[in-house]
Design a protein around this motif. Structure first.
Motif, PDB file in Angstrom:
ATOM      1  N   VAL A   1     -19.488 -31.007  55.406  1.00 46.29           N
ATOM      2  CA  VAL A   1     -18.031 -30.889  55.354  1.00 46.29           C
ATOM      3  C   VAL A   1     -17.625 -29.525  55.921  1.00 46.29           C
ATOM      4  CG1 VAL A   1     -16.004 -30.839  53.852  1.00 46.29           C
ATOM      5  CG2 VAL A   1     -17.902 -32.396  53.341  1.00 46.29           C
ATOM      6  N   PRO A   2     -16.726 -29.490  56.913  1.00 49.60           N
ATOM      7  CA  PRO A   2     -16.301 -28.208  57.477  1.00 49.60           C
ATOM      8  C   PRO A   2     -15.598 -27.346  56.433  1.00 49.60           C
ATOM      9  CG  PRO A   2     -15.692 -30.022  58.932  1.00 49.60           C
ATOM     10  CD  PRO A   2     -16.134 -30.640  57.630  1.00 49.60           C
ATOM     11  N   VAL A   3     -15.876 -26.050  56.471  1.00 48.02           N
ATOM     12  CA  VAL A   3     -15.208 -25.086  55.587  1.00 48.02           C
ATOM     13  C   VAL A   3     -14.894 -23.840  56.392  1.00 48.02           C
ATOM     14  CG1 VAL A   3     -16.424 -25.937  53.538  1.00 48.02           C
ATOM     15  CG2 VAL A   3     -17.337 -23.985  54.785  1.00 48.02           C
ATOM     16  N   ALA A   4     -13.861 -23.141  55.968  1.00 52.26           N
ATOM     17  CA  ALA A   4     -13.536 -21.827  56.523  1.00 52.26           C
ATOM     18  C   ALA A   4     -13.409 -20.863  55.357  1.00 52.26           C
ATOM     19  CB  ALA A   4     -12.240 -21.877  57.330  1.00 52.26           C
ATOM     20  N   ILE A   5     -14.159 -19.781  55.397  1.00 59.57           N
ATOM     21  CA  ILE A   5     -14.121 -18.763  54.353  1.00 59.57           C
ATOM     22  C   ILE A   5     -13.363 -17.558  54.884  1.00 59.57           C
ATOM     23  CG2 ILE A   5     -15.473 -17.363  52.761  1.00 59.57           C
ATOM     24  CD1 ILE A   5     -15.949 -20.377  52.447  1.00 59.57           C
TER      25      ILE A   5
END
Length: 398
Positions: free
Chosen positions: A298-302
């Protein structure tokens, strides 16, 4: 959890904790492969026998070794000795701005377009707020000993649970209890670990630890957990002075082996999706300020920023804590397109696809996507020792 009134740098000390008070699915899911304890000749570990005499918890069914449970509050029945807030009262942002300081942290909870701010100065005195967001009953939880702030849907099989503070700890993390079945729940995972509901996991909801000034400026019409909750507590003082400066958690409450890849009390942005988990230590993300990644596919951006955000577990006054910043996890999808980000300067985030400019709270303020918002992913800003203990097989950024 309980209140460590005084702490030392000795990793093996064990403080006796006192009350702080003067002081697209919803609901739960089943976890397979729970282990029933033997019912014949069953005996509780000695440390649990006295404090649980009044309990109706089914200790013969559990998914853990009961010896891992430690008593965090030394009283005959420690349940709710740290009192949850069951009837929360709220203030406007304008009212709360009279007593909250710009840099102090709180837990932002965003459910169905209802956004609220729960100051850590209040949460670490109560640890649980049983709240309601529209039709969704929510438990807003915070464990000071692990710095885990998480919101959960507290519905299980159509029943609404009232969550409480059991007074027990496991790997220093808050163990909650529900008043319907008296099952015990691990706060960091939302999993029932002892009792009738063993194997059930509460659904985590969107939340993030953010700086008050950022919340105030982005959510002027939101509600804020108020400073008068009927307990007579002068919120603002930290009952865990110096805790986050320790080299290790309190020894009597954490019996696992420390993972020495990072300092024990370094903060980590922890993202758990289904059975996959990834940790993003602040030391590895504070320079680039952005990580574009995937967790369990699942794509994530931190995003990391607001570097003046104070440490609520440092100084005597929460607002005077050292500056530590904060990390927030987002779903980077907008209108069916995955965005990737860079951060050319502190608290400025630019997506590579359109050149739009975004805030730390995931709002596009300039460019073709101005007005768009990123959805929060459930995540936590916990201490490294806790993340490593509960997610030993997790990926670690950096």
């Amino acid at each position: 959890a309980g209140t460590a009134e005084t702490t030392t740098s000795d990793p093996d000390d064990s403080a006796e904790l006192a009350q702080p008070g003067e002081p697209e699915t919803t609901g739960a899911t089943e976890i397979p492969e729970t282990t029933p304890a033997a019912s014949q000749g069953f005996e509780l570990p000695p440390n649990l026998r006295v404090v649980t005499q009044e309990w109706e918890t089914d200790f013969t069914t559990s998914s853990i070794d009961l010896a891992e449970l430690q008593v965090g509050i030394r009283t005959l029945d420690p349940r709710d000795a740290i009192p949850p807030i069951d009837q929360p009262s709220f203030e406007t942002v304008e009212e709360a701005d009279e007593w909250l300081q710009d840099d102090e942290p709180g837990l932002l909870v965003d459910i169905d377009d209802i956004v609220r701010f729960y100051p850590i100065r209040i949460l670490h005195r109560h640890e649980i707020v049983n709240d309601q967001f529209g039709e969704v009953p929510v438990a807003v939880t915070y464990c000071p000993l692990c710095n885990t702030g998480i919101a959960f849907d507290r519905r299980v099989d159509g029943d609404v649970l009232r969550m409480g503070v059991s007074g027990l700890l496991r790997n220093s993390d808050l163990v909650m209890w529900d008043d319907a079945t008296q099952s015990l729940w691990q706060q960091i995972t939302g999993e029932a670990i002892v009792g009738d509901l063993t194997g059930t996991r509460l659904q985590p909801l969107s939340s993030a630890i953010v700086r008050w000034a950022d919340f105030r400026d982005s959510n002027p019409d939101a509600d804020v957990l108020g400073r008068d909750q009927g307990f007579g507590i002068a919120y603002g003082q930290n009952p865990y002075v110096g805790y986050s400066s320790r080299s290790a958690p309190i020894g009597g409450f954490f019996t696992a082996e420390l993972d020495e890849r990072f300092p024990a009390l370094e903060r980590v942005v922890a993202v758990t999706i289904d059975e996959s988990a990834t940790g993003y230590p602040f030391s590895t993300i504070s320079e680039s300020r952005v990580v574009n990644d995937e967790v369990g596919g699942v794509p994530v951006a931190i995003f990391w920023g607001a570097p003046s955000t104070t440490d609520a577990l440092d100084s005597f006054q929460v607002a005077d804590g050292q500056a530590i910043g904060t990390g927030v996890a987002f779903d980077p999808g907008v209108d069916g397109r995955r965005l990737t980000f860079d951060s050319p300067e502190v608290d400025v985030f630019i997506d590579n696809e359109t050149g739009s400019s975004w805030t730390l709270q995931g709002l596009a303020v300039d460019g073709p996507l101005a007005g768009a918002e990123l959805d929060l992913l459930p995540h936590r800003n916990e201490f490294w020792f806790a993340f490593a203990a509960f997610f030993p097989d997790a990926d670690v950024h950096g």
